[in-house]
Design a protein around this motif. Structure first.
Motif, short mmCIF file in Angstrom:
data_model
loop_
_atom_site.label_atom_id
_atom_site.label_comp_id
_atom_site.label_asym_id
_atom_site.label_seq_id
_atom_site.Cartn_x
_atom_site.Cartn_y
_atom_site.Cartn_z
N THR A 129 -7.64 2.64 -7.03
CA THR A 129 -8.12 3.09 -5.72
C THR A 129 -8.87 1.97 -5.01
O THR A 129 -8.70 1.77 -3.81
CB THR A 129 -9.03 4.33 -5.87
OG1 THR A 129 -8.32 5.34 -6.59
CG2 THR A 129 -9.45 4.87 -4.53
N CYS A 131 0.83 -1.21 0.00
CA CYS A 131 0.00 0.00 0.00
C CYS A 131 0.86 1.26 0.00
O CYS A 131 0.55 2.24 -0.68
CB CYS A 131 -0.95 0.00 1.19
SG CYS A 131 -2.25 -1.24 1.06
N GLN A 175 -7.14 -3.66 0.02
CA GLN A 175 -5.99 -4.13 0.79
C GLN A 175 -5.98 -3.51 2.19
O GLN A 175 -5.62 -4.17 3.16
CB GLN A 175 -4.68 -3.84 0.05
CG GLN A 175 -4.56 -4.55 -1.28
CD GLN A 175 -4.99 -6.00 -1.23
OE1 GLN A 175 -4.51 -6.78 -0.43
NE2 GLN A 175 -5.93 -6.37 -2.11
N TYR A 223 -6.39 -0.55 -3.69
CA TYR A 223 -5.78 0.00 -2.47
C TYR A 223 -6.74 -0.13 -1.28
O TYR A 223 -6.36 -0.62 -0.21
CB TYR A 223 -5.41 1.46 -2.71
CG TYR A 223 -4.90 2.18 -1.49
CD1 TYR A 223 -3.58 2.01 -1.07
CD2 TYR A 223 -5.73 3.01 -0.74
CE1 TYR A 223 -3.11 2.66 0.06
CE2 TYR A 223 -5.27 3.66 0.38
CZ TYR A 223 -3.95 3.49 0.78
OH TYR A 223 -3.49 4.12 1.91
N ASN A 224 -7.98 0.28 -1.48
CA ASN A 224 -8.97 0.23 -0.39
C ASN A 224 -9.25 -1.20 0.07
O ASN A 224 -9.42 -1.45 1.27
CB ASN A 224 -10.27 0.92 -0.79
CG ASN A 224 -10.11 2.41 -0.91
OD1 ASN A 224 -9.25 3.01 -0.27
ND2 ASN A 224 -10.92 3.03 -1.75
N LEU A 268 2.23 1.67 -3.43
CA LEU A 268 1.15 2.03 -4.33
C LEU A 268 0.80 3.52 -4.22
O LEU A 268 0.54 4.19 -5.21
CB LEU A 268 -0.09 1.18 -4.03
CG LEU A 268 -1.22 1.18 -5.04
CD1 LEU A 268 -0.73 0.76 -6.42
CD2 LEU A 268 -2.33 0.25 -4.58
N MET A 269 0.84 4.04 -3.00
CA MET A 269 0.54 5.46 -2.81
C MET A 269 1.64 6.37 -3.37
O MET A 269 1.37 7.48 -3.80
CB MET A 269 0.34 5.78 -1.32
CG MET A 269 -0.97 5.26 -0.77
SD MET A 269 -2.42 5.80 -1.69
CE MET A 269 -2.46 7.52 -1.27
#
Length: 158
Positions: free
Chosen positions: A124, A107, A130, A127-128, A110-111
Motif C-alpha cells: 500500500t 498502479c 507512486q 502504491y501511495n 498493482l490494484m
C-alpha cells in the motif's frame, strides 16, 4: 582510474571523426546491458514514443502476470523489481509524460493484483508513493496535460 567530467568528455568527442565515434559507441555498448538498451532506445524507439510506451506497458503487464502470489514477500520483491524496470525505462526516455504513463499503468496493475495490496502495508505504501510521484511530476507539466493526467489519476484512485 578516475572518470573525467562530462564536459571534458564532450570536448574530447568533438575532436573525433565519425568512424572513431562509431567505434567508441560500439565498444561502449559491449560493456553493460543498460548501455545497449539505451542505444536501442535512442536508435530505434525514440522516434515513436507512443509505441515505446505500449511496448513497456506490455512488458510491465507480463511481469505482473508472472508474479508468485503465494506470499506477500514474493509479491513485494516482484513489485519492487518491476518498479526498478519502470524507472530505468523512464530514464531512457527523459520525457515526463512517458514516466507518468508507465507509473499509471503500474498502479493500475498493482490494484488489480490478487491478493489485494490493501491487506499489506508495504505494498500500500509503494502504491501511495507512486501516486504521490505521479502528482508531483504532473504538477510540472502544461495545464492541459495536468488536467488529463489528473483525470486518469482520479479514475485510478476511484
Amino acid at each position: 582510474m578516475k572518470a573525467v567530467s562530462v564536459t571534458t568528455i564532450k570536448k574530447e568527442l568533438q575532436d573525433k571523426t565519425d568512424s572513431e565515434l562509431i567505434a567508441l559507441v560500439l565498444r561502449l555498448s559491449k560493456f553493460k546491458k543498460e548501455n545497449k538498451e539505451l542505444l536501442t532506445y535512442l536508435l530505434f524507439e525514440s522516434h515513436d514514443e507512443d509505441a515505446y510506451i505500449q511496448l513497456v506497458k506490455a512488458h510491465i503487464s507480463q511481469a505482473f502476470s508472472e508474479i508468485n502470489t503465494t506470499s506477500y514477500f514474493y509479491i513485494k520483491k516482484s513489485v519492487r523489481k518491476i518498479l526498478r524496470l519502470i524507472k530505468k525505462y523512464a530514464r531512457y526516455s527523459l520525457k515526463k509524460e512517458t514516466e507518468i504513463e508507465l507509473l499509471l499503468h503500474f498502479c493500475s496493475c498493482l490494484m488489480k493484483l490478487k491478493p489485494s495490496i490493501k491487506n499489506n502495508t508495504t505494498l500500500t505504501n509503494i502504491y501511495n508513493s507512486q501516486i504521490t510521484r505521479i502528482k508531483k511530476i504532473a504538477g510540472n507539466l502544461h495545464a492541459d496535460l495536468q488536467h488529463d493526467y489528473n483525470l486518469a489519476l482520479n479514475e485510478l484512485i476511484g
